[in-house]
Scaffold this motif. Structure first.
Motif, PDB file in Angstrom:
ATOM      1  N   VAL A 180      57.547  -5.693  32.008  1.00 22.94           N
ATOM      2  CA  VAL A 180      58.040  -5.146  30.750  1.00 22.94           C
ATOM      3  C   VAL A 180      57.385  -3.784  30.544  1.00 22.94           C
ATOM      4  CG1 VAL A 180      58.016  -5.412  28.254  1.00 22.94           C
ATOM      5  CG2 VAL A 180      58.422  -7.387  29.693  1.00 22.94           C
ATOM      6  N   TYR A 219      56.610  -0.648  27.995  1.00 24.56           N
ATOM      7  CA  TYR A 219      56.611  -0.206  26.600  1.00 24.56           C
ATOM      8  C   TYR A 219      56.840   1.297  26.554  1.00 24.56           C
ATOM      9  CZ  TYR A 219      55.152  -4.569  24.561  1.00 24.56           C
ATOM     10  OH  TYR A 219      55.122  -5.869  24.127  1.00 24.56           O
ATOM     11  N   LEU A 221      56.128 -10.361  31.052  1.00 25.67           N
ATOM     12  CA  LEU A 221      56.477 -11.529  30.247  1.00 25.67           C
ATOM     13  C   LEU A 221      56.416 -12.745  31.174  1.00 25.67           C
ATOM     14  CD1 LEU A 221      57.849 -12.288  27.400  1.00 25.67           C
ATOM     15  CD2 LEU A 221      59.896 -12.480  28.773  1.00 25.67           C
ATOM     16  N   GLN A 273      63.646 -13.513  22.398  1.00 27.10           N
ATOM     17  CA  GLN A 273      62.708 -12.730  23.209  1.00 27.10           C
ATOM     18  C   GLN A 273      63.197 -11.310  23.409  1.00 27.10           C
ATOM     19  OE1 GLN A 273      59.794 -13.039  24.412  1.00 27.10           O
ATOM     20  NE2 GLN A 273      59.377 -15.159  23.822  1.00 27.10           N
ATOM     21  N   LEU A 329      61.474  -7.809  22.113  1.00 27.64           N
ATOM     22  CA  LEU A 329      61.114  -6.677  22.966  1.00 27.64           C
ATOM     23  C   LEU A 329      61.732  -5.392  22.423  1.00 27.64           C
ATOM     24  CD1 LEU A 329      61.402  -7.928  26.651  1.00 27.64           C
ATOM     25  CD2 LEU A 329      59.368  -7.636  25.256  1.00 27.64           C
ATOM     26  N   ALA A 342      60.250  -2.062  23.808  1.00 28.07           N
ATOM     27  CA  ALA A 342      59.934  -2.433  25.176  1.00 28.07           C
ATOM     28  C   ALA A 342      61.208  -2.797  25.906  1.00 28.07           C
ATOM     29  CB  ALA A 342      58.977  -3.608  25.191  1.00 28.07           C
TER      30      ALA A 342
END
Lengths: 423, 99
Positions: free
Chosen positions: A241, A243, A260, A330, A334, A339
């Motif tokens: 993931v 950011y 994740l 989820q 994110l 993200a």
């Protein structure tokens, strides 16, 4: 390792929590030793030893069913109620709203779970009492409940239900003021309490049939199973993931990359517990309706048993991981924090990707689960022993709970700059 | 405070949307691929299972060892404690209740 244990006791706060947990465990065991009023303890123990559905319950109550102790129902009704609630939450919009509301909503759900537990406890204790009320000897000589009357039945039902309610409260006390999750700790205790007797039974059977030289083999098998369970339990698919770097007002958050974790075995032991209760349904009904006995034996023996059981476990593994892990939430989460998964657009495509990965890794995980769950049945085939009817799931629970609890203690240790157990 | 009310309304709308989307993207049974995509065949599915499993990170030998030791130590301690407690309590109960 040993130092870590010493450290855990060196911190007053942590020491108090651990001791508190052990005290509750002791009270639990005390309540499991006191029989309900009017029960013929010697005879009842013999009946439960014969195995089947009662034997299955006996394991989860840590041997408390065998004397219809005041904690004779064990923690099972609570688990059933929480599972039902979790399913309902996925289905009923109102409950879903409550869950998303935060603390207050979740407290409402907990409250409903408690009431449902009481309802289930009453039902189950009534079933127990009716089951045990009939003298099982042909001459009507052997009575499980001495001089059975309606008032006596009511007293026993009330005792069992009240015991269950007390146990539920004790579990919550552990969660609040002790270490680990209370319900898990109580199940763990119940299983551990049965372990020596089961191993003794298995061991003596093996010695009787094959001699002493097979005993080390047995230990090696047990160790291998524990290692395998630990291994699978820690296996996870780490989805990268990224950011984004962003500026909000005067604050700037740095971008970064993390992952994740999707566990291979998201649903833990739940599928095994589900599948076992479902597969015991025919047996349980056959206890009341005798014409179903043939169907019951067909389902619980030989090849059909293996196939149906495996199928059920795989099914419930998918079912439950779909409930626990919501890909859409989820993905949304994110997106909210800026993200994204490299190469996949945020939002719906990400959710799709998550569910795809999840569906792929759940298959081997659930097949492994089924293997572990069938282990005792296989042992039965090899060593010809009746004990350890639930060994595989028991080991899963033991490993899962001890790791979870130790990780919690570890976190507390590290908060105070001590070295932990797990390196 | 009109903003609170607005926020609440927005939240409701958000929840509604989420639910609608969830219905769309609800995970299919095994054998079914991702939503709104062609169903993948069993062979294809198993192949994808293999590629995903290759990407799974497993614990190292050291981790497995220390976790196993921790599990065994914890189980041993609790077993000894519970067995002792059970023995003591059953003696007590027999003494006071059953005789």
């Amino acid at each position: 390792m040993l130092k870590a244990f010493r450290n855990a006791f060196a911190i007053p706060d942590l020491r108090r929590k651990i001791i508190f947990t052990f005290v509750i465990i002791a009270i639990y065991r005390l309540g499991s030793s006191i029989p309900s009023p009017g029960v013929n303890v010697d005879v009842l123990g013999e009946l439960v030893k014969q195995g089947g559905f009662l034997g299955f319950l006996n394991i989860f109550s840590g041997g408390a069913t065998s004397n219809l102790a005041i904690f004779g129902l064990g923690i099972m009704p609570y688990i059933t109620a929480s599972i039902i609630m979790e399913l309902l939450t996925a289905v009923i919009p109102k409950l879903k709203d409550w869950q998303e509301e935060g603390e207050v909503g979740r407290r409402k759900i907990t409250q409903i779970t408690r009431y449902m537990t009481l309802g289930l406890a009453i039902m189950q204790s009534i079933a127990f009492v009716t089951l045990f009320s009939r003298p099982q000897d042909i001459n009507g000589q052997v009575q499980y409940i001495i001089n059975y009357t309606l008032i006596k039945a009511v007293v026993i039902v009330l005792t069992l239900t009240a015991g269950m309610a007390l146990l539920m409260w004790m579990g919550e006390l552990i969660t609040d003021r002790g270490v680990g999750n209370g319900m898990s700790i109580l199940i763990f205790t119940a299983i551990v309490a049965r372990t020596p007797a089961e191993w003794y039974g298995l061991g003596s059977n093996v010695v009787l049939r094959y001699g002493y030289y097979l005993l080390p083999m047995l230990v090696i098998v047990a160790l291998a199973v524990i290692v395998a369970v630990v291994f699978i339990d820690q296996g996870e698919r780490r989805i990268p993931v990224q950011y984004a770097k962003q500026i909000r007002g005067r604050r700037m958050t740095m971008g970064g990359s993390t992952y994740l974790p999707l566990k291979v075995n998201t649903s833990g032991v739940i599928p095994i517990i589900f599948a076992s209760s479902v597969i015991y349904f025919p047996t349980m009904i056959a206890g009341f309706v005798h014409s179903l006995e043939r169907a019951a034996t067909w389902v619980t023996h030989g090849a059909p048993y293996f196939i149906i059981y495996t199928g059920l476990i795989v099914f419930f593994a998918y079912f439950y991981s779909a409930i626990v892990f919501d890909p859409f939430t989820q993905a949304e989460h994110l997106k909210k924090y800026g993200a994204f998964v490299p190469g996949i657009r945020p939002g719906n495509p990400t959710a799709t990707y998550f569910s795809k990965v999840m569906n792929r890794i759940t298959l081997p995980g659930s097949v492994f689960l089924a293997g572990i769950a069938l282990l005792p049945a296989l042992m039965f085939q090899f060593f010809g022993t009746q004990t350890a009817p639930f060994g595989g799931a028991a080991i899963m629970i033991i490993v899962g709970v001890s790791l979870e609890t130790m990780k919690q203690i570890e976190a507390q240790l590290q908060m105070r700059h001590y070295e932990g157990f797990l390196k | 405070m009109p903003s609170r009310e607005m926020r609440r309304m927005q939240k409701k709308v958000g929840v509604e949307k989420k639910r609608a989307a969830m219905r769309k993207s609800a995970p299919k049974k095994k054998g079914g691929g991702a939503p709104k995509r062609k169903r993948v065949g069993l062979g294809q599915f198993l192949k994808e299972v293999r590629t995903e499993m290759r990407k799974v990170s497993w614990p190292t030998r050291n981790e497995v060892f220390s976790y196993t030791v921790v599990v065994i130590v914890v189980v041993t301690i609790t077993t000894v404690f519970v067995v002792l407690a059970d023995y003591g309590f059953s003696k007590l109960v027999h003494y006071f209740i059953i005789k």
